[in-house]
Design an enzyme around this catalytic site. Structure first.
Site, PDB file in Angstrom:
ATOM      1  N   CYS A  82       0.832  -1.203   0.000  1.00 63.30           N
ATOM      2  CA  CYS A  82       0.000   0.000   0.000  1.00 63.30           C
ATOM      3  C   CYS A  82       0.878   1.269   0.000  1.00 63.30           C
ATOM      4  O   CYS A  82       1.542   1.548  -0.978  1.00 63.30           O
ATOM      5  CB  CYS A  82      -0.988  -0.035   1.158  1.00 63.30           C
ATOM      6  SG  CYS A  82      -2.373   1.112   0.944  1.00 63.30           S
ATOM      7  N   HIS A 169      -3.663  -5.255   0.376  1.00 69.93           N
ATOM      8  CA  HIS A 169      -3.174  -5.717   1.684  1.00 69.93           C
ATOM      9  C   HIS A 169      -3.175  -7.249   1.741  1.00 69.93           C
ATOM     10  O   HIS A 169      -4.199  -7.866   2.023  1.00 69.93           O
ATOM     11  CB  HIS A 169      -4.039  -5.145   2.806  1.00 69.93           C
ATOM     12  CG  HIS A 169      -3.819  -3.689   3.045  1.00 69.93           C
ATOM     13  ND1 HIS A 169      -2.843  -3.216   3.892  1.00 69.93           N
ATOM     14  CD2 HIS A 169      -4.419  -2.595   2.522  1.00 69.93           C
ATOM     15  CE1 HIS A 169      -2.863  -1.894   3.892  1.00 69.93           C
ATOM     16  NE2 HIS A 169      -3.812  -1.488   3.067  1.00 69.93           N
ATOM     17  N   GLU A 171      -1.937  -9.131   3.960  1.00 67.64           N
ATOM     18  CA  GLU A 171      -1.952  -9.648   5.335  1.00 67.64           C
ATOM     19  C   GLU A 171      -3.349  -9.913   5.867  1.00 67.64           C
ATOM     20  O   GLU A 171      -3.510 -10.634   6.862  1.00 67.64           O
ATOM     21  CB  GLU A 171      -1.201  -8.687   6.264  1.00 67.64           C
ATOM     22  CG  GLU A 171      -1.876  -7.341   6.512  1.00 67.64           C
ATOM     23  CD  GLU A 171      -1.596  -6.279   5.465  1.00 67.64           C
ATOM     24  OE1 GLU A 171      -1.788  -5.092   5.765  1.00 67.64           O
ATOM     25  OE2 GLU A 171      -1.190  -6.634   4.337  1.00 67.64           O
ATOM     26  N   GLY A 224      -1.660 -15.012  37.398  1.00 61.77           N
ATOM     27  CA  GLY A 224      -2.168 -16.361  37.200  1.00 61.77           C
ATOM     28  C   GLY A 224      -2.752 -16.558  35.820  1.00 61.77           C
ATOM     29  O   GLY A 224      -3.122 -17.665  35.444  1.00 61.77           O
ATOM     30  N   GLY A 225      -2.840 -15.479  35.032  1.00 61.73           N
ATOM     31  CA  GLY A 225      -3.282 -15.595  33.651  1.00 61.73           C
ATOM     32  C   GLY A 225      -2.174 -16.163  32.786  1.00 61.73           C
ATOM     33  O   GLY A 225      -1.042 -16.346  33.227  1.00 61.73           O
ATOM     34  N   VAL A 226      -2.491 -16.450  31.532  1.00 66.23           N
ATOM     35  CA  VAL A 226      -1.533 -17.083  30.630  1.00 66.23           C
ATOM     36  C   VAL A 226      -0.285 -16.221  30.456  1.00 66.23           C
ATOM     37  O   VAL A 226       0.842 -16.713  30.571  1.00 66.23           O
ATOM     38  CB  VAL A 226      -2.180 -17.343  29.247  1.00 66.23           C
ATOM     39  CG1 VAL A 226      -1.172 -17.989  28.305  1.00 66.23           C
ATOM     40  CG2 VAL A 226      -3.416 -18.198  29.387  1.00 66.23           C
ATOM     41  N   SER A 229       1.917 -15.831  33.616  1.00 67.21           N
ATOM     42  CA  SER A 229       2.426 -17.153  33.999  1.00 67.21           C
ATOM     43  C   SER A 229       3.592 -17.570  33.112  1.00 67.21           C
ATOM     44  O   SER A 229       4.629 -18.029  33.598  1.00 67.21           O
ATOM     45  CB  SER A 229       1.314 -18.201  33.915  1.00 67.21           C
ATOM     46  OG  SER A 229       0.281 -17.912  34.826  1.00 67.21           O
TER      47      SER A 229
END
Length: 510
Positions: A82, A169, A171, A224-226, A229
């Protein structure tokens, strides 16, 4: 290990991180760099390929982003997308023109599949256009390799110099051949091997963290989330007991979450873990506050204050680990894109923070974070845990946050998550949760009029949180969730299901 590198040069387009993601899907490492990066720095990085992103400017604009012309003589393959395509043409003395009407949306494109870029593709396919200017005359040494009804040069190439430009585009999903085209650029033009992996990423991060930290002490903002952690485990593998994880239980967590976090990281990972019970402190700060941005900022600042206090008790802490990932950076507008909402790992940081940051995941998308987690041996159930925002239930309780509202939201959310798991949908849906809009409505229960809260259920499918669609949960599952919440959470008499994609909505309500 020397890894192959592709540089994505950022000109301020809305899809820049998506380009990086598409490159990495092919096991090729890439970095996003600003368009102001010098030729010397590019040479030092020694990329095997360069991709120019799109952007909102015209090449004729007074402050339009530019690159040094010498970049095209380095012998490094370049793909312009673009604005990047137009800039390449303009820099090399082609002509860029503003037409009477712009080209936007799904567009049929004619492809010259004798080009390496379009090898093994159909002669006509669908692409996604989003431009005003277009190339009316290609530079010397280039030829046109794609056209549309409105755009006489939808793509161009200079085979000798390995310079390519596309007006569309590749992508985005709407360009049906886009992933294949990018793959052709990476492997047919740049001759890459595609040997980058999450295990090599983890190894490199562990090595870099060891070198950066030395013998200093580090604390980790563990939720404690991904994200936090995986960040904690990477740093723990690098420096062991030099890391202390601080888990702030702000009273804004999901049901039983605090106890689960403490058990996993103390018992299973043998980490130094301090659990700070700070519910009263956070609720006190949030009293009377209903604006979502203020809530996020308050929670972010309190998090840091708690860490500072705990760090002083530990003595001489130099670094703070955070689980910041790519979409956090994008949504917080820390590049040239507009700020949508401040993220607790970015926009909420006080300017007087006393620690240096370690953010081992800031270059990764969520699915890549999960892949790293699996490589590190983190239990599957934890790696696939539901994404949960740092401000917790404070941004799922719309308006002022109170203990009563938190309790209602927590119970409704637990029921929703339990039924999704029973239906075998927990890994098929990207994110699902209950939130409490600041709405009450009239109902009838047991011959009596009620005036109670409404619970909104939100569930989305996505691969990276950049975009998402609402999940088509079977009606029978939604019916069971609705009946259970109304019967088991007495302050609720109405359930609604959010059927909005992102964009225009964000995944969270606040």
């Amino acid at each position: 290990m020397n890894k192959e590198l592709v540089l994505v040069v950022d000109f301020g387009g809305q899809y820049n991180q998506l380009i990086a993601r598409r490159v990495r899907e092919n096991r090729v490492y890439c970095e996003i760099v600003p368009y102001t990066t010098s030729i010397e720095d590019i040479k030092e990085k020694a990329p095997k390929g360069i991709i120019f992103t799109g952007g909102p400017n015209s090449v004729y604009g007074e402050n339009a982003p530019r690159v040094q012309k010498e970049l095209f003589d380095l012998g490094i393959p370049v793909l312009g997308i673009c604005y990047g395509d137009q800039l390449m043409a303009h820099s090399l003395e082609g002509e860029v023109t503003s037409p009477e009407k712009r080209e936007y949306g799904k567009t049929d494109v004619n492809l010259d599949n004798s080009s390496l870029l379009f090898k093994d593709m159909k002669e006509k396919d669908q692409c996604w256009m989003s431009h005003t200017d277009y190339i009316s005359k290609v530079p010397k040494g280039f030829k046109i390799i794609a056209t549309t009804d409105e755009c006489p040069c939808a793509a161009m190439e200079n085979v000798e110099k390995k310079l390519y430009g596309v007006q569309f585009h590749p992508e985005v999903e709407h360009t049906l051949f886009g992933k294949k085209m990018l793959k052709n650029f990476l492997f047919n033009v740049c001759n890459l091997k595609g040997d980058w992996s999450m295990s090599s990423f983890a190894e490199q991060q562990i090595k870099a963290i060891k070198e950066k930290v030395g013998d200093k002490k580090v604390i980790c903002a563990l939720s404690g989330g991904v994200d936090s952690s995986v960040a904690a485990v990477i740093v723990h593998k690098a420096i062991g007991k030099q890391l202390t994880c601080i888990f702030v239980d702000h009273g804004l967590l999901r049901k039983d979450e605090g106890d689960q976090v403490e058990k996993i990281f103390k018992d299973q990972f043998d980490m130094n873990l301090i659990r700070v019970n700070a519910q009263d402190r956070f609720l006190g700060k949030l009293k009377g506050v209903s604006d979502p941005e203020r809530k996020r900022k308050i929670i972010g600042e309190e998090f840091i204050r708690v860490f500072e206090e705990e760090a002083k008790k530990l003595g001489n802490i130099s670094f703070l680990v955070q689980g910041t990932i790519y979409p956090d950076i994008v949504e917080s507008g820390t590049n040239t894109s507009a700020t949508i909402k401040s993220h607790h790992n970015v926009g909420g940081l006080p300017e007087d923070m006393e620690f240096k940051l370690i953010e081992p995941l800031r270059e990764l998308f969520k699915d890549e974070v999960r892949a790293v987690g699996e490589e590190l041996g983190i239990p599957h159930k934890l790696v696939w845990r539901q994404p949960f925002p740092g401000p917790g239930l404070a941004i799922r309780v719309l308006g002022e946050v109170t203990e009563e509202k938190l309790a209602i939201t927590r119970e409704a959310d637990a029921i929703f998550r339990e039924e999704i798991a029973k239906a075998g949908l927990e890994e098929k849906i990207w994110q699902y949760f209950a939130c409490l809009p600041n709405i009450q409505s009239v109902g009838v229960m047991g011959d009596e009029r009620t005036y109670c809260h409404t619970i909104a259920l939100r569930a989305v499918t996505s691969s990276d949180a950049m975009t998402s669609d609402w999940a088509r949960i079977p009606y029978e599952v939604l019916d069971k969730v609705s009946r259970r919440i109304v019967n088991e959470v007495k302050e609720v008499n109405r359930i609604v299901y959010d059927v909005t994609s992102k964009p225009p909505a964000t995944i969270e309500w606040e």
